[in-house]
Design a protein around this motif. Structure first.
Motif, PDB file in Angstrom:
ATOM      1  N   LEU A  17      -8.304   7.218  -5.317  1.00 48.54           N
ATOM      2  CA  LEU A  17      -8.505   7.070  -3.879  1.00 48.54           C
ATOM      3  C   LEU A  17      -7.242   6.600  -3.166  1.00 48.54           C
ATOM      4  O   LEU A  17      -6.955   7.030  -2.055  1.00 48.54           O
ATOM      5  CB  LEU A  17      -9.622   6.059  -3.612  1.00 48.54           C
ATOM      6  CG  LEU A  17     -10.964   6.347  -4.289  1.00 48.54           C
ATOM      7  CD1 LEU A  17     -11.907   5.173  -4.094  1.00 48.54           C
ATOM      8  CD2 LEU A  17     -11.559   7.637  -3.754  1.00 48.54           C
ATOM      9  N   MET A  18      -6.517   5.702  -3.811  1.00 51.14           N
ATOM     10  CA  MET A  18      -5.313   5.125  -3.204  1.00 51.14           C
ATOM     11  C   MET A  18      -4.424   4.545  -4.286  1.00 51.14           C
ATOM     12  O   MET A  18      -4.859   4.365  -5.421  1.00 51.14           O
ATOM     13  CB  MET A  18      -5.697   4.053  -2.183  1.00 51.14           C
ATOM     14  CG  MET A  18      -6.571   2.964  -2.736  1.00 51.14           C
ATOM     15  SD  MET A  18      -7.265   1.855  -1.492  1.00 51.14           S
ATOM     16  CE  MET A  18      -8.303   2.962  -0.581  1.00 51.14           C
ATOM     17  N   VAL A  19      -3.181   4.238  -3.908  1.00 49.40           N
ATOM     18  CA  VAL A  19      -2.216   3.692  -4.846  1.00 49.40           C
ATOM     19  C   VAL A  19      -1.574   2.459  -4.217  1.00 49.40           C
ATOM     20  O   VAL A  19      -1.111   2.502  -3.070  1.00 49.40           O
ATOM     21  CB  VAL A  19      -1.112   4.724  -5.203  1.00 49.40           C
ATOM     22  CG1 VAL A  19      -0.134   4.146  -6.218  1.00 49.40           C
ATOM     23  CG2 VAL A  19      -1.729   6.026  -5.713  1.00 49.40           C
ATOM     24  N   LEU A  20      -1.557   1.352  -4.971  1.00 55.03           N
ATOM     25  CA  LEU A  20      -0.909   0.112  -4.554  1.00 55.03           C
ATOM     26  C   LEU A  20       0.259  -0.167  -5.484  1.00 55.03           C
ATOM     27  O   LEU A  20       0.291   0.317  -6.613  1.00 55.03           O
ATOM     28  CB  LEU A  20      -1.885  -1.066  -4.646  1.00 55.03           C
ATOM     29  CG  LEU A  20      -3.159  -0.982  -3.829  1.00 55.03           C
ATOM     30  CD1 LEU A  20      -4.044  -2.177  -4.141  1.00 55.03           C
ATOM     31  CD2 LEU A  20      -2.861  -0.921  -2.361  1.00 55.03           C
ATOM     32  N   GLU A  21       1.206  -0.978  -5.018  1.00 56.64           N
ATOM     33  CA  GLU A  21       2.327  -1.402  -5.857  1.00 56.64           C
ATOM     34  C   GLU A  21       2.374  -2.920  -5.883  1.00 56.64           C
ATOM     35  O   GLU A  21       2.240  -3.568  -4.845  1.00 56.64           O
ATOM     36  CB  GLU A  21       3.639  -0.869  -5.309  1.00 56.64           C
ATOM     37  CG  GLU A  21       4.845  -1.310  -6.125  1.00 56.64           C
ATOM     38  CD  GLU A  21       6.145  -0.948  -5.464  1.00 56.64           C
ATOM     39  OE1 GLU A  21       6.693  -1.788  -4.721  1.00 56.64           O
ATOM     40  OE2 GLU A  21       6.616   0.181  -5.686  1.00 56.64           O
ATOM     41  N   PHE A  47       0.864  -1.169   0.000  1.00 59.84           N
ATOM     42  CA  PHE A  47       0.000   0.000   0.000  1.00 59.84           C
ATOM     43  C   PHE A  47       0.904   1.224   0.000  1.00 59.84           C
ATOM     44  O   PHE A  47       1.617   1.483   0.959  1.00 59.84           O
ATOM     45  CB  PHE A  47      -0.855  -0.033   1.274  1.00 59.84           C
ATOM     46  CG  PHE A  47      -2.185   0.591   1.112  1.00 59.84           C
ATOM     47  CD1 PHE A  47      -3.242  -0.138   0.632  1.00 59.84           C
ATOM     48  CD2 PHE A  47      -2.387   1.918   1.443  1.00 59.84           C
ATOM     49  CE1 PHE A  47      -4.491   0.430   0.476  1.00 59.84           C
ATOM     50  CE2 PHE A  47      -3.620   2.491   1.289  1.00 59.84           C
ATOM     51  CZ  PHE A  47      -4.678   1.753   0.810  1.00 59.84           C
ATOM     52  N   LEU A  48       0.928   1.986  -1.099  1.00 59.85           N
ATOM     53  CA  LEU A  48       1.840   3.120  -1.229  1.00 59.85           C
ATOM     54  C   LEU A  48       1.281   4.408  -0.649  1.00 59.85           C
ATOM     55  O   LEU A  48       1.985   5.142   0.033  1.00 59.85           O
ATOM     56  CB  LEU A  48       2.196   3.358  -2.698  1.00 59.85           C
ATOM     57  CG  LEU A  48       3.047   2.303  -3.370  1.00 59.85           C
ATOM     58  CD1 LEU A  48       3.319   2.706  -4.810  1.00 59.85           C
ATOM     59  CD2 LEU A  48       4.351   2.096  -2.621  1.00 59.85           C
ATOM     60  N   ASP A  49       0.017   4.706  -0.963  1.00 54.40           N
ATOM     61  CA  ASP A  49      -0.509   6.007  -0.559  1.00 54.40           C
ATOM     62  C   ASP A  49      -2.025   5.978  -0.486  1.00 54.40           C
ATOM     63  O   ASP A  49      -2.682   5.350  -1.306  1.00 54.40           O
ATOM     64  CB  ASP A  49      -0.075   7.069  -1.573  1.00 54.40           C
ATOM     65  CG  ASP A  49      -0.112   8.479  -1.017  1.00 54.40           C
ATOM     66  OD1 ASP A  49      -0.414   8.660   0.177  1.00 54.40           O
ATOM     67  OD2 ASP A  49       0.163   9.402  -1.795  1.00 54.40           O
ATOM     68  N   VAL A  50      -2.565   6.645   0.519  1.00 52.86           N
ATOM     69  CA  VAL A  50      -4.003   6.863   0.637  1.00 52.86           C
ATOM     70  C   VAL A  50      -4.224   8.345   0.354  1.00 52.86           C
ATOM     71  O   VAL A  50      -3.656   9.202   1.017  1.00 52.86           O
ATOM     72  CB  VAL A  50      -4.523   6.529   2.058  1.00 52.86           C
ATOM     73  CG1 VAL A  50      -6.019   6.745   2.137  1.00 52.86           C
ATOM     74  CG2 VAL A  50      -4.159   5.110   2.434  1.00 52.86           C
ATOM     75  N   LEU A  51      -5.025   8.649  -0.647  1.00 52.61           N
ATOM     76  CA  LEU A  51      -5.204  10.032  -1.083  1.00 52.61           C
ATOM     77  C   LEU A  51      -6.494  10.651  -0.557  1.00 52.61           C
ATOM     78  O   LEU A  51      -6.808  11.790  -0.899  1.00 52.61           O
ATOM     79  CB  LEU A  51      -5.182  10.088  -2.617  1.00 52.61           C
ATOM     80  CG  LEU A  51      -3.915   9.483  -3.250  1.00 52.61           C
ATOM     81  CD1 LEU A  51      -4.046   9.438  -4.752  1.00 52.61           C
ATOM     82  CD2 LEU A  51      -2.689  10.254  -2.833  1.00 52.61           C
ATOM     83  N   VAL A  52      -7.242   9.895   0.261  1.00 51.55           N
ATOM     84  CA  VAL A  52      -8.502  10.382   0.829  1.00 51.55           C
ATOM     85  C   VAL A  52      -8.537  10.057   2.315  1.00 51.55           C
ATOM     86  O   VAL A  52      -7.732   9.272   2.809  1.00 51.55           O
ATOM     87  CB  VAL A  52      -9.720   9.741   0.124  1.00 51.55           C
ATOM     88  CG1 VAL A  52      -9.789  10.156  -1.338  1.00 51.55           C
ATOM     89  CG2 VAL A  52      -9.702   8.228   0.251  1.00 51.55           C
ATOM     90  N   GLU A  53      -9.487  10.661   3.011  1.00 46.55           N
ATOM     91  CA  GLU A  53      -9.661  10.364   4.438  1.00 46.55           C
ATOM     92  C   GLU A  53     -11.142  10.182   4.728  1.00 46.55           C
ATOM     93  O   GLU A  53     -11.998  10.586   3.940  1.00 46.55           O
ATOM     94  CB  GLU A  53      -9.056  11.470   5.296  1.00 46.55           C
ATOM     95  CG  GLU A  53      -9.607  12.833   5.020  1.00 46.55           C
ATOM     96  CD  GLU A  53      -8.837  13.927   5.747  1.00 46.55           C
ATOM     97  OE1 GLU A  53      -9.503  14.899   6.157  1.00 46.55           O
ATOM     98  OE2 GLU A  53      -7.610  13.823   5.903  1.00 46.55           O
TER      99      GLU A  53
END
Length: 86
Positions: free
Chosen positions: A41-45, A24-30
């Motif tokens: 919404l989010m970025v996975l690798e 899980f790289l980044d969550v762009l929302v809360e």
């Protein structure tokens, strides 16, 4: 309520997610945030490729179940969203 799962060979942002553990790289929302259809919404690798999870409809984020740096297994609930009108 819309629930985003990490599923086998799911299409995310035009790419295929392989059957491996993802980072899980980044969550762009809360939680509580209003999002638009198509918003990232989010970025996975996986396998050194980034996979963006996009909102399929407009809505309000009601739950986020991972934070950056965590490993995500197939079948995990990533995020929950209640639909709203555009």
């Amino acid at each position: 309520i819309t629930v985003f799962f990490l599923i086998k060979a799911a299409a995310w942002g035009g790419s295929r997610v392989p059957q491996l553990t993802r980072l899980f790289l980044d969550v762009l929302v809360e939680v509580g945030q209003l999002v638009e259809s198509g918003q990232t919404l989010m970025v996975l690798e996986a396998m050194k490729m980034e996979h963006r999870i996009l909102a399929s409809t407009a809505g309000q984020v009601t739950g986020v179940h991972f934070t950056a740096g965590e490993q995500v297994q197939q079948g995990s609930v990533l995020l929950e969203m209640a639909e709203t009108e555009d």
